[in-house]
Design a protein around this motif. Sequence first.
Motif, PDB file in Angstrom:
ATOM      1  N   LEU A  45       5.775  -0.397  -3.885  1.00 60.21           N
ATOM      2  CA  LEU A  45       4.520  -1.126  -4.047  1.00 60.21           C
ATOM      3  C   LEU A  45       4.049  -1.223  -5.495  1.00 60.21           C
ATOM      4  CD1 LEU A  45       2.614   0.418  -1.003  1.00 60.21           C
ATOM      5  CD2 LEU A  45       3.857  -1.763  -1.092  1.00 60.21           C
ATOM      6  N   LEU A  70       3.350  -8.529   2.474  1.00 63.47           N
ATOM      7  CA  LEU A  70       2.880  -7.482   1.567  1.00 63.47           C
ATOM      8  C   LEU A  70       3.618  -7.624   0.246  1.00 63.47           C
ATOM      9  CD1 LEU A  70       1.386  -4.842   0.893  1.00 63.47           C
ATOM     10  CD2 LEU A  70       3.232  -3.607   2.075  1.00 63.47           C
ATOM     11  N   SER A  90       0.595  -3.443  -4.614  1.00 66.51           N
ATOM     12  CA  SER A  90      -0.627  -2.663  -4.475  1.00 66.51           C
ATOM     13  C   SER A  90      -1.089  -2.184  -5.843  1.00 66.51           C
ATOM     14  CB  SER A  90      -0.360  -1.465  -3.554  1.00 66.51           C
ATOM     15  OG  SER A  90      -1.494  -0.647  -3.449  1.00 66.51           O
ATOM     16  N   GLN A 119      -7.267   2.169  -2.915  1.00 62.18           N
ATOM     17  CA  GLN A 119      -6.003   1.432  -3.016  1.00 62.18           C
ATOM     18  C   GLN A 119      -6.136   0.089  -2.323  1.00 62.18           C
ATOM     19  OE1 GLN A 119      -2.532   3.338  -1.250  1.00 62.18           O
ATOM     20  NE2 GLN A 119      -1.173   2.103  -2.523  1.00 62.18           N
ATOM     21  N   PHE A 126      -4.130  -3.471  -1.201  1.00 64.67           N
ATOM     22  CA  PHE A 126      -2.810  -4.049  -0.929  1.00 64.67           C
ATOM     23  C   PHE A 126      -2.930  -5.570  -0.966  1.00 64.67           C
ATOM     24  CE2 PHE A 126      -2.991   0.033   1.199  1.00 64.67           C
ATOM     25  CZ  PHE A 126      -1.783   0.632   0.827  1.00 64.67           C
ATOM     26  N   GLU A 145      -6.794  -9.233   0.317  1.00 66.66           N
ATOM     27  CA  GLU A 145      -6.719  -7.855  -0.161  1.00 66.66           C
ATOM     28  C   GLU A 145      -7.110  -6.932   0.982  1.00 66.66           C
ATOM     29  OE1 GLU A 145      -8.862  -5.006  -3.510  1.00 66.66           O
ATOM     30  OE2 GLU A 145      -8.677  -7.164  -3.863  1.00 66.66           O
ATOM     31  N   THR A 192      -7.563  -2.963   2.421  1.00 67.66           N
ATOM     32  CA  THR A 192      -7.822  -1.584   2.002  1.00 67.66           C
ATOM     33  C   THR A 192      -7.972  -0.716   3.244  1.00 67.66           C
ATOM     34  OG1 THR A 192      -8.961  -2.315   0.001  1.00 67.66           O
ATOM     35  CG2 THR A 192      -9.355  -0.065   0.700  1.00 67.66           C
ATOM     36  N   LEU A 222      -7.366  -8.304  -6.684  1.00 66.88           N
ATOM     37  CA  LEU A 222      -6.709  -7.028  -6.958  1.00 66.88           C
ATOM     38  C   LEU A 222      -6.852  -6.606  -8.412  1.00 66.88           C
ATOM     39  CD1 LEU A 222      -5.271  -5.272  -4.871  1.00 66.88           C
ATOM     40  CD2 LEU A 222      -3.099  -6.009  -5.822  1.00 66.88           C
TER      41      LEU A 222
END
Length: 268
Positions: free
Chosen positions: A113, A159, A162, A180, A182, A198, A200, A217
Amino acid sequence: MVFKRLLGIGGVPLEIDTIVQSEPALPGGILTGEVVVRAPDRDVEVKSISLRIAANVSVAHKGDGDGERQGDVYDYPSVSGWFTLRKGEERRLPIKHLLKWETPLSEVRGQQLGVHLGLNTEVEAEGVKAQTDDDPVRITGTPLHEAVFDAFAGEGYALEGSRVFTGYIPRTEYHVYLVQGFLLVDRSGGEGRPKELELTFRANPVGCEIYLRRAALGTQYWEKKPPALRYVAAHHDLGRVDFAEEVRRWISEVTVLAGSHAAGEDED
């Protein structure tokens, strides 16, 4: 093993190597390993050996500094207290640490990631106070994480990566001062919905609070990002809840929210 040689006052040597499990651990699970220390030339009094887990660790970092910043430290596994290492003795100190549920992920099903997690070992012994290099730590998603990511993938959102920031989610209980996000990218070419989302998670022993918003992000602070909608899912929902249906609803609701927020921005 690759031992790092630390020199104290008068050239007192101590050699140390930290070994972390090679397979990925889970948030809320156990991280294992060991710290191996030896005194090749003479007795050494070791005052303490402590560990720190950090996010955003530079992969090119080389330690051996006193108090040198090593990323965003969020967890402190314990290893040992005071002991004497005899000349020629090698001692293996086990690492068995219960990870926090909010531990960031570095990978999901082997997909990297772009998040670097590291375990730093700090030694204080007879004139020595030094940090070793950062040893990589692999953390992967729980089955609940994977089920949610799979549902988004089924809806065309892949995905892509991150980022981890210092901070917290307002009005949410937290034990790790990190958030965090993603990045999910729509690869279906569908119209009328955000190209990027996004995601989380705020995980706990029961399940996850899940936050979804139009992606930002690159923005660190939660309040400066687009508004997010909050959902919840439990670990025991696996096999009981149709996450594909849930995710379709989430995407639809965030699409409406993103559209109304954009309209509001245009009106200002």
